[in-house]
Structures are given as structure tokens and as C-alpha cells.
Design a protein around this motif. Sequence first.
Motif, PDB file in Angstrom:
ATOM      1  N   LEU A   1       5.113 -46.244  42.371  1.00 23.32           N
ATOM      2  CA  LEU A   1       5.514 -47.075  41.241  1.00 23.32           C
ATOM      3  C   LEU A   1       5.954 -48.467  41.676  1.00 23.32           C
ATOM      4  O   LEU A   1       5.546 -49.467  41.098  1.00 23.32           O
ATOM      5  N   GLU A   2       6.773 -48.507  42.719  1.00 20.82           N
ATOM      6  CA  GLU A   2       7.317 -49.805  43.106  1.00 20.82           C
ATOM      7  C   GLU A   2       6.248 -50.711  43.693  1.00 20.82           C
ATOM      8  O   GLU A   2       6.263 -51.923  43.482  1.00 20.82           O
ATOM      9  N   LEU A   3       5.318 -50.113  44.435  1.00 26.15           N
ATOM     10  CA  LEU A   3       4.237 -50.942  44.967  1.00 26.15           C
ATOM     11  C   LEU A   3       3.379 -51.476  43.818  1.00 26.15           C
ATOM     12  O   LEU A   3       2.998 -52.642  43.811  1.00 26.15           O
ATOM     13  N   ARG A   4       3.111 -50.610  42.846  1.00 23.94           N
ATOM     14  CA  ARG A   4       2.359 -51.083  41.676  1.00 23.94           C
ATOM     15  C   ARG A   4       3.079 -52.243  41.010  1.00 23.94           C
ATOM     16  O   ARG A   4       2.480 -53.273  40.710  1.00 23.94           O
ATOM     17  N   GLU A   5       4.373 -52.056  40.802  1.00 25.64           N
ATOM     18  CA  GLU A   5       5.140 -53.127  40.168  1.00 25.64           C
ATOM     19  C   GLU A   5       5.016 -54.421  40.952  1.00 25.64           C
ATOM     20  O   GLU A   5       4.768 -55.482  40.399  1.00 25.64           O
ATOM     21  N   LYS A   6       5.173 -54.293  42.275  1.00 23.03           N
ATOM     22  CA  LYS A   6       5.106 -55.494  43.108  1.00 23.03           C
ATOM     23  C   LYS A   6       3.724 -56.140  43.037  1.00 23.03           C
ATOM     24  O   LYS A   6       3.606 -57.366  43.053  1.00 23.03           O
ATOM     25  N   ILE A   7       2.707 -55.319  42.963  1.00 18.96           N
ATOM     26  CA  ILE A   7       1.353 -55.874  42.883  1.00 18.96           C
ATOM     27  C   ILE A   7       1.171 -56.597  41.553  1.00 18.96           C
ATOM     28  O   ILE A   7       0.677 -57.720  41.510  1.00 18.96           O
TER      29      ILE A   7
ATOM     30  N   GLU B   1       1.317 -42.412  51.936  1.00 21.65           N
ATOM     31  CA  GLU B   1       0.760 -41.600  50.854  1.00 21.65           C
ATOM     32  C   GLU B   1       0.513 -42.446  49.614  1.00 21.65           C
ATOM     33  O   GLU B   1      -0.550 -42.346  48.976  1.00 21.65           O
ATOM     34  N   ALA B   2       1.470 -43.277  49.282  1.00 22.02           N
ATOM     35  CA  ALA B   2       1.314 -44.133  48.100  1.00 22.02           C
ATOM     36  C   ALA B   2       0.151 -45.096  48.294  1.00 22.02           C
ATOM     37  O   ALA B   2      -0.661 -45.308  47.395  1.00 22.02           O
ATOM     38  N   VAL B   3       0.061 -45.649  49.497  1.00 20.47           N
ATOM     39  CA  VAL B   3      -1.003 -46.605  49.787  1.00 20.47           C
ATOM     40  C   VAL B   3      -2.368 -45.944  49.644  1.00 20.47           C
ATOM     41  O   VAL B   3      -3.309 -46.521  49.107  1.00 20.47           O
ATOM     42  N   LEU B   4      -2.451 -44.709  50.095  1.00 17.86           N
ATOM     43  CA  LEU B   4      -3.706 -43.958  49.970  1.00 17.86           C
ATOM     44  C   LEU B   4      -4.099 -43.822  48.504  1.00 17.86           C
ATOM     45  O   LEU B   4      -5.266 -44.000  48.130  1.00 17.86           O
ATOM     46  N   MET B   5      -3.111 -43.502  47.669  1.00 20.75           N
ATOM     47  CA  MET B   5      -3.408 -43.340  46.244  1.00 20.75           C
ATOM     48  C   MET B   5      -3.807 -44.680  45.634  1.00 20.75           C
ATOM     49  O   MET B   5      -4.760 -44.755  44.855  1.00 20.75           O
ATOM     50  N   LEU B   6      -3.103 -45.727  46.019  1.00 22.89           N
ATOM     51  CA  LEU B   6      -3.408 -47.038  45.452  1.00 22.89           C
ATOM     52  C   LEU B   6      -4.763 -47.538  45.923  1.00 22.89           C
ATOM     53  O   LEU B   6      -5.417 -48.318  45.238  1.00 22.89           O
ATOM     54  N   GLU B   7      -5.158 -47.086  47.084  1.00 25.47           N
ATOM     55  CA  GLU B   7      -6.509 -47.440  47.540  1.00 25.47           C
ATOM     56  C   GLU B   7      -7.537 -46.787  46.614  1.00 25.47           C
ATOM     57  O   GLU B   7      -8.502 -47.433  46.208  1.00 25.47           O
ATOM     58  N   GLY B   8      -7.275 -45.531  46.274  1.00 25.36           N
ATOM     59  CA  GLY B   8      -8.179 -44.830  45.365  1.00 25.36           C
ATOM     60  C   GLY B   8      -8.231 -45.479  44.001  1.00 25.36           C
ATOM     61  O   GLY B   8      -9.207 -45.340  43.273  1.00 25.36           O
ATOM     62  N   GLN B   9      -7.174 -46.198  43.665  1.00 24.09           N
ATOM     63  CA  GLN B   9      -7.137 -46.868  42.365  1.00 24.09           C
ATOM     64  C   GLN B   9      -7.674 -48.285  42.446  1.00 24.09           C
ATOM     65  O   GLN B   9      -7.610 -49.043  41.471  1.00 24.09           O
ATOM     66  N   GLY B  10      -8.138 -48.645  43.607  1.00 25.23           N
ATOM     67  CA  GLY B  10      -8.758 -49.962  43.739  1.00 25.23           C
ATOM     68  C   GLY B  10      -7.789 -51.119  43.787  1.00 25.23           C
ATOM     69  O   GLY B  10      -8.169 -52.257  43.552  1.00 25.23           O
ATOM     70  N   LEU B  11      -6.526 -50.831  44.097  1.00 26.96           N
ATOM     71  CA  LEU B  11      -5.550 -51.918  44.153  1.00 26.96           C
ATOM     72  C   LEU B  11      -5.279 -52.372  45.580  1.00 26.96           C
ATOM     73  O   LEU B  11      -4.934 -53.521  45.811  1.00 26.96           O
ATOM     74  N   LEU B  12      -5.404 -51.462  46.524  1.00 24.83           N
ATOM     75  CA  LEU B  12      -5.194 -51.808  47.920  1.00 24.83           C
ATOM     76  C   LEU B  12      -6.427 -51.445  48.730  1.00 24.83           C
ATOM     77  O   LEU B  12      -7.249 -50.637  48.317  1.00 24.83           O
ATOM     78  N   GLU B  13      -6.479 -52.032  49.897  1.00 28.56           N
ATOM     79  CA  GLU B  13      -7.609 -51.819  50.797  1.00 28.56           C
ATOM     80  C   GLU B  13      -7.009 -51.587  52.171  1.00 28.56           C
ATOM     81  O   GLU B  13      -6.221 -52.410  52.648  1.00 28.56           O
ATOM     82  N   LEU B  14      -7.331 -50.460  52.797  1.00 32.46           N
ATOM     83  CA  LEU B  14      -6.763 -50.151  54.102  1.00 32.46           C
ATOM     84  C   LEU B  14      -7.654 -50.675  55.209  1.00 32.46           C
ATOM     85  O   LEU B  14      -8.834 -50.321  55.297  1.00 32.46           O
ATOM     86  N   ARG B  15      -7.082 -51.477  56.048  1.00 32.43           N
ATOM     87  CA  ARG B  15      -7.842 -51.985  57.174  1.00 32.43           C
ATOM     88  C   ARG B  15      -7.027 -51.739  58.427  1.00 32.43           C
ATOM     89  O   ARG B  15      -6.221 -52.592  58.832  1.00 32.43           O
ATOM     90  N   PRO B  16      -7.228 -50.581  59.033  1.00 34.55           N
ATOM     91  CA  PRO B  16      -6.398 -50.154  60.163  1.00 34.55           C
ATOM     92  C   PRO B  16      -6.209 -51.273  61.196  1.00 34.55           C
ATOM     93  O   PRO B  16      -7.173 -51.891  61.616  1.00 34.55           O
ATOM     94  N   ARG B  17      -4.989 -51.461  61.527  1.00 35.62           N
ATOM     95  CA  ARG B  17      -4.578 -52.454  62.532  1.00 35.62           C
ATOM     96  C   ARG B  17      -4.795 -53.887  62.101  1.00 35.62           C
ATOM     97  O   ARG B  17      -4.584 -54.809  62.870  1.00 35.62           O
ATOM     98  N   LYS B  18      -5.271 -54.080  60.870  1.00 32.43           N
ATOM     99  CA  LYS B  18      -5.398 -55.423  60.327  1.00 32.43           C
ATOM    100  C   LYS B  18      -4.369 -55.608  59.219  1.00 32.43           C
ATOM    101  O   LYS B  18      -4.082 -56.729  58.813  1.00 32.43           O
TER     102      LYS B  18
END
Lengths: 225, 225
Positions: free
Chosen positions: A17-23, A52-69
Motif C-alpha cells: 500500500l505505501e509503495l503504491r501511495e508513494k508511486i 514481496e511487495a515489489v514483486l506484486m507491484l511488478e506484476g501490476q506494471g508499476l515497478l520493474e526489477l533490474r537486479p543490481r541496477k
Amino acid sequence: MNKVLHKRMSSSQRALLELREKIFAGDLAPGSDHLESELAEQLNMSRTPVREAVLMLEGQGLLELRPRKGIRVVPLSPEDMEEVYDVLTELESLAADCAARAAHKEEDLKHLSEAIDDMDVAIANRDLDAWANADDRFHTELVRLGGNGRVETIVHMMSDQVRRARLTTLFMRPLPTKSNEDHRLVYNAIKNGDAKVARETHRDHRMHAKSIIVELLRRHRLRFL
Amino acid sequence: MNKVLHKRMSSSQRALLELREKIFAGDLAPGSDHLESELAEQLNMSRTPVREAVLMLEGQGLLELRPRKGIRVVPLSPEDMEEVYDVLTELESLAADCAARAAHKEEDLKHLSEAIDDMDVAIANRDLDAWANADDRFHTELVRLGGNGRVETIVHMMSDQVRRARLTTLFMRPLPTKSNEDHRLVYNAIKNGDAKVARETHRDHRMHAKSIIVELLRRHRLRFL
DNA sequence: GCATTTCCTTACGTATGCGTTAAATGATGC
DNA sequence: GCATCATTTAACGCATACGTAAGGAAATGC
């Protein structure tokens, strides 16, 4: 802030929730990169629930995981917004079609008509925030009436992107006075069970909105690049 | 099995792939419940990467997390399949429309026509697996030509569900001989840049497929409940 | 000087352990 | 005999620690 009563929420939920809010607040800017540890510290929790939250937000198209970047907040290019609007147009039109066929009682359409009325009021008051809020409610209720849960989920995801784009474009738009005429046409078509009109009117409505937003984004982009 | 060269893959990635395989193989049956620890043991890893994979699969609509109740493989009711097909119909028709407008050279449509030819061969051989495979390729290529990445992603998710349903229905279906005529019509419409025909032909094609599958699922359900 | 290699830093991936909590079972009162 | 409450148990949520690998810096060879 809608700090709904979160009596006991798991940290993952809170992170979500908080990450969504911040986004959506732009606190995490589109295109910016962040470390797990950084976000964990911001949210005052360990990395695990953040991951875990980041993983879910990635599935929602809000975040993009780029390991070590770093974890990137997905940018909103005009091209992205075209894609988003095309999906929205298609699925909401389907929902309008289904809603019209479903022969809802006027009672069931109450939320829809209230949202339309609220938009009228908001426009009269030149209150863009209130307008945007009522517009969201109209579209949310429309897909709910369509009765397809998957359409609801997808439309919700796409609407999130539109909402993000609105952050940068709402203040530059003309008052959407014409828009509410469309809403009423769609509403009447649904009430009268006229699926074809509902679908096509809504389609035109969305395509029009798309051209406005995309145009604004392009101009905005030009000024800042 | 396509044990693609997984030289060094993270455990999460492996969990993701292997769980998907198990789901599509029916090894994890629709509607069945599983514990994190159980899956972790099956995959010979700790709970952490399993949790991460499960989270991603939940976002893809394949699993459902029900804390302390188990991780449920989402069931495939006829109603679910109707929803899935309606989304597919709508978005693939959009893709067909866009693909037709895009004025692709015949060269670009090679994969599409190959898939159609392969289906002909498969039907002649009464090879249902080969037919299903070519059919998947046709639809995948169609949305790719549509040029909207989000449509591709969503269609891919929905196709996953169709593929799961096919596990239980493919063998009971009549040979889809008529189906390939539709594919050719869509192909020609795209080649000729006739967006309207492409869209509407494809729509009819999908709606027809929907009615067949849903009907089969309903009957199948009746026999086993 | 420039390219290549090695080393170092640091973020990430995963295992593990513990506290928490929800479901289940049994106990107790009525 | 049934309902309610206590107790138990086990799965999950989360913190933490450690191994690993990627990216960058520095050093060395050309």
C-alpha cells in the motif's frame, strides 16, 4: 490520506500500500531507481516484505526489477499511454456492452448516475480533483456492471497508469465539459439495454480521451527533454 | 520436456518455471491446495524462493494465496472460461485490427501463414497436439503483429488459462476443421489491410471457440460433480 | 595512453530461525 | 448434548545472516 483502519496488517501488505501511495503521489518518480534496502529503510521494515511487495507491484506494471541496477518505477511514455488507452477502450467498451445486455434495474445504476452528477458539480466548481475522482468512480462502476472480474482487474491496472499520467497532465487540460455528455449517453444506452450504442459511444469517448492525453504527454515531454 | 539450457538460474526463476510446468501438466491439479513447505520440498529449495514464485504466479492468475488454508491452484469453472474468452476475443480482435492497419509486408506475415499451414497438416494427420501448438503460435503471432505489448502480456495470461482448460477438453472436441478457414480469412484481411474484416472475422472466430469450450466444460463438469 | 585483468564493493538471492496467529481439538459449563 | 472457551499445533510472516555475483575501480601490461 485514506489511512483506512489497518488494525493489523502484515508488513508486506503495508509495503504494498505505501509503495503504491508513494508511486501515485509522485514521491517515487517515474523512471527513478531504488534499492531494496533503501525502500526497506523508508518503510521501516526489513527487505523481505519489501521484496514481496515489489514483486506484486511488478506484476501490476508499476515497478520493474533490474537486479543490481535498482528497482525502477516504470516510466510513462506517450507510447505506453497509447497502449494503455487502447486496452482500456477495448475492455471498457466490452463492459458497457455487457452491462447494457444485463438489463440492470435503474436501482443498480445508481452509482453510475451519481458519479455523472458529481462530475457535473465538479465541473461547475472547476474542481479538477473532484472531477477526476468522480470520473474514476464512473469507469470503475461501469466495468463492475459489465460483470467480468478479469476485465475489472485488467481495467483497474490500466486505470492506475492513467491516474499516474494524470498527475502530470490534469492541470494542463481544458475542463472536460464535453466528456459528461458522453457519460450520459453511455448511461442511457445501458439503461435502455442498447448494447451497440453503449459500446460504440463508450469507444468513441475513450478514443477521444486518448488523443487528448497522448498529445499533452508529447508536448510535456518536449518541454522537459 | 523443454529443459532449456538453464545454466545458472536463480532458485526463484526455477521455482517459477517448474511450478508453471507442474500446473500445466496437471501435476498440480486445479483446485488443489498446497503448503509452501510442501512445494519447497518438492522443488528441493527453501521456502523463500517458493514464496516469491508463488507471488508471481498469483499475479498471473494461476495460483491463489489463502494464508493458513494453503496455496490453491485456481480452478477453471465454465464461468471463468467465459470471462477469459471474452477478454481474449476483445483484445485479439484489437490486435487483428491494428495488424491490418500496420501494412505489414508479406514477409512479416510469414510466421502467421506458417502456423496456418501447420494446422492444416495437423488436421490432416489428426494430430491434436500439433494442431493446438500451431494454433497457439497463430494467436501469439497475431497479437505480436498488433504491436501493443500490454495486449500481448494480457493475451498471454489468458491463453495460459485456455491451455489449461484444453488439457481436459481437447480430446473430446471434434477436429477443428472449420477453424482454419477463419484463420485464413483473418490472414488475408491483415495482408490486404482490411482492418474491419480482420477484427470482425477474428471476433466471430473466438466467440465460436468460446461457445464450444464452455459447452464442453459444462458437460464435463456435470459428469464429475 | 589504452586495453585488459584482477580485486573490491555492495546489492541481491536464499537459507534459517523465531515469533505470531489462525485453525483445530479438546475441555468445561450449562 | 451443545455451545463456548482454552489449549495446542503448525503454517506463515518477517528479520537476519551469509554466500554470491555483478559492476566498477584500480593496477598492470602492452
